[in-house]
Design a protein around this motif. Structure first.
Motif, PDB file in Angstrom:
ATOM      1  N   VAL A 248      16.827  -0.326  -7.793  1.00  0.00           N
ATOM      2  CA  VAL A 248      16.920   1.134  -7.780  1.00  0.00           C
ATOM      3  C   VAL A 248      16.756   1.712  -9.183  1.00  0.00           C
ATOM      4  CG1 VAL A 248      18.339   1.174  -5.701  1.00  0.00           C
ATOM      5  CG2 VAL A 248      19.439   1.028  -7.945  1.00  0.00           C
ATOM      6  N   SER A 249      16.358   2.984  -9.231  1.00  0.00           N
ATOM      7  CA  SER A 249      16.052   3.647 -10.506  1.00  0.00           C
ATOM      8  C   SER A 249      17.278   3.755 -11.411  1.00  0.00           C
ATOM      9  CB  SER A 249      15.475   5.034 -10.238  1.00  0.00           C
ATOM     10  OG  SER A 249      16.374   5.809  -9.472  1.00  0.00           O
ATOM     11  N   GLN A 250      18.475   3.947 -10.831  1.00  0.00           N
ATOM     12  CA  GLN A 250      19.679   4.062 -11.673  1.00  0.00           C
ATOM     13  C   GLN A 250      19.872   2.801 -12.513  1.00  0.00           C
ATOM     14  OE1 GLN A 250      19.463   4.726  -8.475  1.00  0.00           O
ATOM     15  NE2 GLN A 250      20.739   6.475  -7.841  1.00  0.00           N
ATOM     16  N   ALA A 251      19.728   1.644 -11.878  1.00  0.00           N
ATOM     17  CA  ALA A 251      19.919   0.380 -12.597  1.00  0.00           C
ATOM     18  C   ALA A 251      18.741   0.085 -13.529  1.00  0.00           C
ATOM     19  CB  ALA A 251      20.103  -0.758 -11.593  1.00  0.00           C
ATOM     20  N   GLN A 252      17.536   0.453 -13.149  1.00  0.00           N
ATOM     21  CA  GLN A 252      16.368   0.201 -14.002  1.00  0.00           C
ATOM     22  C   GLN A 252      16.434   1.012 -15.300  1.00  0.00           C
ATOM     23  OE1 GLN A 252      12.848   0.927 -11.661  1.00  0.00           O
ATOM     24  NE2 GLN A 252      13.197  -0.846 -10.293  1.00  0.00           N
ATOM     25  N   SER A 253      17.104   2.168 -15.241  1.00  0.00           N
ATOM     26  CA  SER A 253      17.179   3.014 -16.444  1.00  0.00           C
ATOM     27  C   SER A 253      18.063   2.414 -17.530  1.00  0.00           C
ATOM     28  CB  SER A 253      17.700   4.413 -16.076  1.00  0.00           C
ATOM     29  OG  SER A 253      19.045   4.349 -15.618  1.00  0.00           O
ATOM     30  N   THR A 254      18.772   1.326 -17.209  1.00  0.00           N
ATOM     31  CA  THR A 254      19.606   0.644 -18.219  1.00  0.00           C
ATOM     32  C   THR A 254      19.264  -0.838 -18.281  1.00  0.00           C
ATOM     33  OG1 THR A 254      21.356   0.280 -16.567  1.00  0.00           O
ATOM     34  CG2 THR A 254      21.510   2.277 -17.904  1.00  0.00           C
ATOM     35  N   ALA A 255      18.091  -1.209 -17.738  1.00  0.00           N
ATOM     36  CA  ALA A 255      17.744  -2.638 -17.665  1.00  0.00           C
ATOM     37  C   ALA A 255      17.246  -3.219 -18.989  1.00  0.00           C
ATOM     38  CB  ALA A 255      16.678  -2.843 -16.578  1.00  0.00           C
ATOM     39  N   GLY A 256      16.886  -2.369 -19.935  1.00  0.00           N
ATOM     40  CA  GLY A 256      16.374  -2.870 -21.230  1.00  0.00           C
ATOM     41  C   GLY A 256      17.018  -2.124 -22.385  1.00  0.00           C
ATOM     42  N   THR A 257      16.320  -2.105 -23.488  1.00  0.00           N
ATOM     43  CA  THR A 257      16.812  -1.432 -24.691  1.00  0.00           C
ATOM     44  C   THR A 257      16.367   0.023 -24.674  1.00  0.00           C
ATOM     45  OG1 THR A 257      16.621  -3.510 -25.931  1.00  0.00           O
ATOM     46  CG2 THR A 257      16.773  -1.459 -27.206  1.00  0.00           C
TER      47      THR A 257
ATOM     48  N   TYR B  93      17.213   9.498 -11.374  1.00  0.00           N
ATOM     49  CA  TYR B  93      16.747   9.728 -10.011  1.00  0.00           C
ATOM     50  C   TYR B  93      15.261   9.415  -9.848  1.00  0.00           C
ATOM     51  CZ  TYR B  93      15.241  14.131 -12.183  1.00  0.00           C
ATOM     52  OH  TYR B  93      14.672  15.065 -13.019  1.00  0.00           O
ATOM     53  N   HIS B  94      14.591   9.042 -10.974  1.00  0.00           N
ATOM     54  CA  HIS B  94      13.153   8.748 -10.890  1.00  0.00           C
ATOM     55  C   HIS B  94      12.773   7.871 -12.085  1.00  0.00           C
ATOM     56  CE1 HIS B  94       8.992   9.227  -9.785  1.00  0.00           C
ATOM     57  NE2 HIS B  94       8.686   9.752 -10.968  1.00  0.00           N
ATOM     58  N   VAL B  95      11.799   6.970 -11.862  1.00  0.00           N
ATOM     59  CA  VAL B  95      11.293   6.110 -12.931  1.00  0.00           C
ATOM     60  C   VAL B  95       9.778   6.000 -12.829  1.00  0.00           C
ATOM     61  CG1 VAL B  95      13.372   4.694 -13.233  1.00  0.00           C
ATOM     62  CG2 VAL B  95      11.689   4.072 -11.483  1.00  0.00           C
ATOM     63  N   GLY B  96       9.150   5.616 -13.957  1.00  0.00           N
ATOM     64  CA  GLY B  96       7.709   5.394 -14.005  1.00  0.00           C
ATOM     65  C   GLY B  96       7.402   4.446 -15.168  1.00  0.00           C
ATOM     66  N   VAL B  97       6.114   4.159 -15.390  1.00  0.00           N
ATOM     67  CA  VAL B  97       5.703   3.249 -16.469  1.00  0.00           C
ATOM     68  C   VAL B  97       4.798   4.010 -17.427  1.00  0.00           C
ATOM     69  CG1 VAL B  97       4.448   1.135 -17.024  1.00  0.00           C
ATOM     70  CG2 VAL B  97       5.892   1.219 -14.970  1.00  0.00           C
ATOM     71  N   TYR B  98       5.160   3.943 -18.696  1.00  0.00           N
ATOM     72  CA  TYR B  98       4.306   4.547 -19.728  1.00  0.00           C
ATOM     73  C   TYR B  98       3.103   3.641 -19.947  1.00  0.00           C
ATOM     74  CZ  TYR B  98       2.814   6.536 -24.163  1.00  0.00           C
ATOM     75  OH  TYR B  98       2.069   7.110 -25.188  1.00  0.00           O
TER      76      TYR B  98
ATOM     77  N   ASN C 249       0.795  -1.224   0.000  1.00  0.00           N
ATOM     78  CA  ASN C 249       0.000   0.000   0.000  1.00  0.00           C
ATOM     79  C   ASN C 249       0.827   1.274   0.000  1.00  0.00           C
ATOM     80  OD1 ASN C 249      -2.534  -1.449   0.235  1.00  0.00           O
ATOM     81  ND2 ASN C 249      -1.975  -1.857   2.373  1.00  0.00           N
ATOM     82  N   SER C 250       2.137   1.154  -0.026  1.00  0.00           N
ATOM     83  CA  SER C 250       3.026   2.318  -0.097  1.00  0.00           C
ATOM     84  C   SER C 250       4.236   1.940  -0.932  1.00  0.00           C
ATOM     85  CB  SER C 250       3.451   2.771   1.312  1.00  0.00           C
ATOM     86  OG  SER C 250       4.127   1.736   1.996  1.00  0.00           O
ATOM     87  N   TRP C 251       4.723   2.928  -1.716  1.00  0.00           N
ATOM     88  CA  TRP C 251       5.777   2.638  -2.682  1.00  0.00           C
ATOM     89  C   TRP C 251       6.714   3.822  -2.817  1.00  0.00           C
ATOM     90  CZ3 TRP C 251       4.701  -2.203  -4.827  1.00  0.00           C
ATOM     91  CH2 TRP C 251       3.378  -2.645  -4.734  1.00  0.00           C
ATOM     92  N   ASP C 252       7.931   3.497  -3.315  1.00  0.00           N
ATOM     93  CA  ASP C 252       8.717   4.559  -3.928  1.00  0.00           C
ATOM     94  C   ASP C 252       8.741   4.254  -5.423  1.00  0.00           C
ATOM     95  OD1 ASP C 252      10.617   2.555  -4.318  1.00  0.00           O
ATOM     96  OD2 ASP C 252      12.084   3.375  -2.908  1.00  0.00           O
ATOM     97  N   CYS C 253       9.352   5.124  -6.226  1.00  0.00           N
ATOM     98  CA  CYS C 253       9.204   5.000  -7.683  1.00  0.00           C
ATOM     99  C   CYS C 253       9.741   3.668  -8.217  1.00  0.00           C
ATOM    100  CB  CYS C 253       9.874   6.174  -8.380  1.00  0.00           C
ATOM    101  SG  CYS C 253      11.666   6.301  -8.112  1.00  0.00           S
ATOM    102  N   SER C 254      10.954   3.290  -7.810  1.00  0.00           N
ATOM    103  CA  SER C 254      11.547   2.059  -8.336  1.00  0.00           C
ATOM    104  C   SER C 254      10.912   0.819  -7.720  1.00  0.00           C
ATOM    105  CB  SER C 254      13.063   2.053  -8.076  1.00  0.00           C
ATOM    106  OG  SER C 254      13.333   2.213  -6.694  1.00  0.00           O
ATOM    107  N   GLY C 255      10.404   0.943  -6.460  1.00  0.00           N
ATOM    108  CA  GLY C 255       9.713  -0.189  -5.842  1.00  0.00           C
ATOM    109  C   GLY C 255       8.445  -0.543  -6.590  1.00  0.00           C
ATOM    110  N   LEU C 256       7.703   0.485  -7.063  1.00  0.00           N
ATOM    111  CA  LEU C 256       6.471   0.243  -7.830  1.00  0.00           C
ATOM    112  C   LEU C 256       6.782  -0.398  -9.184  1.00  0.00           C
ATOM    113  CD1 LEU C 256       3.429   0.606  -8.300  1.00  0.00           C
ATOM    114  CD2 LEU C 256       3.923   2.915  -9.150  1.00  0.00           C
ATOM    115  N   VAL C 257       7.799   0.124  -9.889  1.00  0.00           N
ATOM    116  CA  VAL C 257       8.159  -0.443 -11.203  1.00  0.00           C
ATOM    117  C   VAL C 257       8.640  -1.876 -11.052  1.00  0.00           C
ATOM    118  CG1 VAL C 257       9.768  -0.247 -13.143  1.00  0.00           C
ATOM    119  CG2 VAL C 257       8.691   1.814 -12.197  1.00  0.00           C
TER     120      VAL C 257
END
Length: 270
Positions: A201-210, A232-237, A179-187
């Motif tokens: 973490v968001s730094q690693a997620q920003s290079t996790a794909g293409t 410093y922040h991530v989300g889902v389109y 019921n509570s999240w930070d940006c990378s925890g939700l993604v």
């Protein structure tokens, strides 16, 4: 031999001449005194002055004086000790007051420094976002991103459904649900729901794909803010020019237009 030779004599023993003379002298003196007094008649007797010798008090007086001197000296010592104690208490009070003032000054200085550091960090974040907007505008010619022409299907649809279901949840730094999240925890949780393990973490997620262009986004792509590898922040389109992200403690998890806060880049995992 006479017939009375052995009969003891009944005469009193003869007194010595000295005792007899002494008694005669005393008696004669008494009789003479009486005779003189009788001849003198009722003449008024002269008052008798008697000198009384007072006992010597030197020893007791010396003791009393010594005791008084000792008591006086003790009082003086007590007053001196009290004066020293009062002076020490005054000095300690002044030192404590000075220390308190110094502690307050340091606390205020620390608070000012923290406020300045926070303001500097916020300014840097705004500058970074402004730079990202400028870069996005230069590459796409607009701050808006063309929406996907197709609806999400398969795993992408499941990821989108997951993040949309969390809209309204609280933002908590380090939060990983439910019921509570930070940006990378939700993604991370959204992609884990379809069997894809992402870094935490968001730094690693920003290079996790293409890496993909912001003008060619598809629903389910991961958006990031900041540089690839230093985001410093991530989300889902989620399509339609919108994204879902756990933004901050004030907003929590939200659904927003890309124009609200244009991302710096995107990666495709699915």
């Amino acid at each position: 031999m006479s017939h009375t030779a052995h009969i003891p004599s009944h005469r009193k023993p003869r007194r010595s001449a000295s005792k007899t003379a002494l008694r005669a002298g005393v008696a004669g003196g008494v009789l003479s005194t009486i005779a003189v007094a009788a001849a003198a008649g009722p003449a008024q007797a002269e008052p008798v002055t008697q000198t009384i010798e007072m006992p010597t008090l030197t020893t007791g007086l010396s003791t009393a004086v010594a005791a008084s001197a000792e008591a006086t000296q003790q009082v003086a010592l007590d007053l001196e000790t009290q004066a020293h104690e009062d002076a020490a208490a005054t000095t300690a009070a002044k030192a404590a007051k000075k220390a308190k003032a110094e502690a307050v000054r340091k606390a205020e200085a620390k608070k000012k420094a923290e406020t300045a550091a926070k303001a500097k960090a916020e300014a840097a974040l705004r500058a970074s976002r402004s730079e990202a907007r400028t870069t996005l505008s230069a590459t796409s010619g607009s701050t808006s991103v063309a929406p996907s022409s197709s609806s999400a299907t398969g795993s992408a649809a499941s990821v989108i459904a997951f993040v949309k279901a969390q809209v309204g949840d609280a933002y908590v730094s380090g939060g990983t649900g439910p019921n509570s999240w930070d940006c990378s925890g939700l993604v991370q949780a959204a992609f884990r729901s379809v069997g894809v393990d992402l870094p935490r973490v968001s730094q690693a997620q920003s290079t996790a794909g293409t890496q993909v262009s912001l003008s060619n986004l598809q629903p389910g792509d991961i958006l990031y803010w900041g540089g690839a590898g230093s985001a410093y922040h991530v989300g889902v389109y989620v399509g339609g020019g919108q994204f879902v992200g756990a933004q901050n403690p004030s907003t929590g998890v939200v659904l927003r237009s890309l124009d609200y806060d244009p991302p710096s880049g995107a990666v495709r995992v699915l």
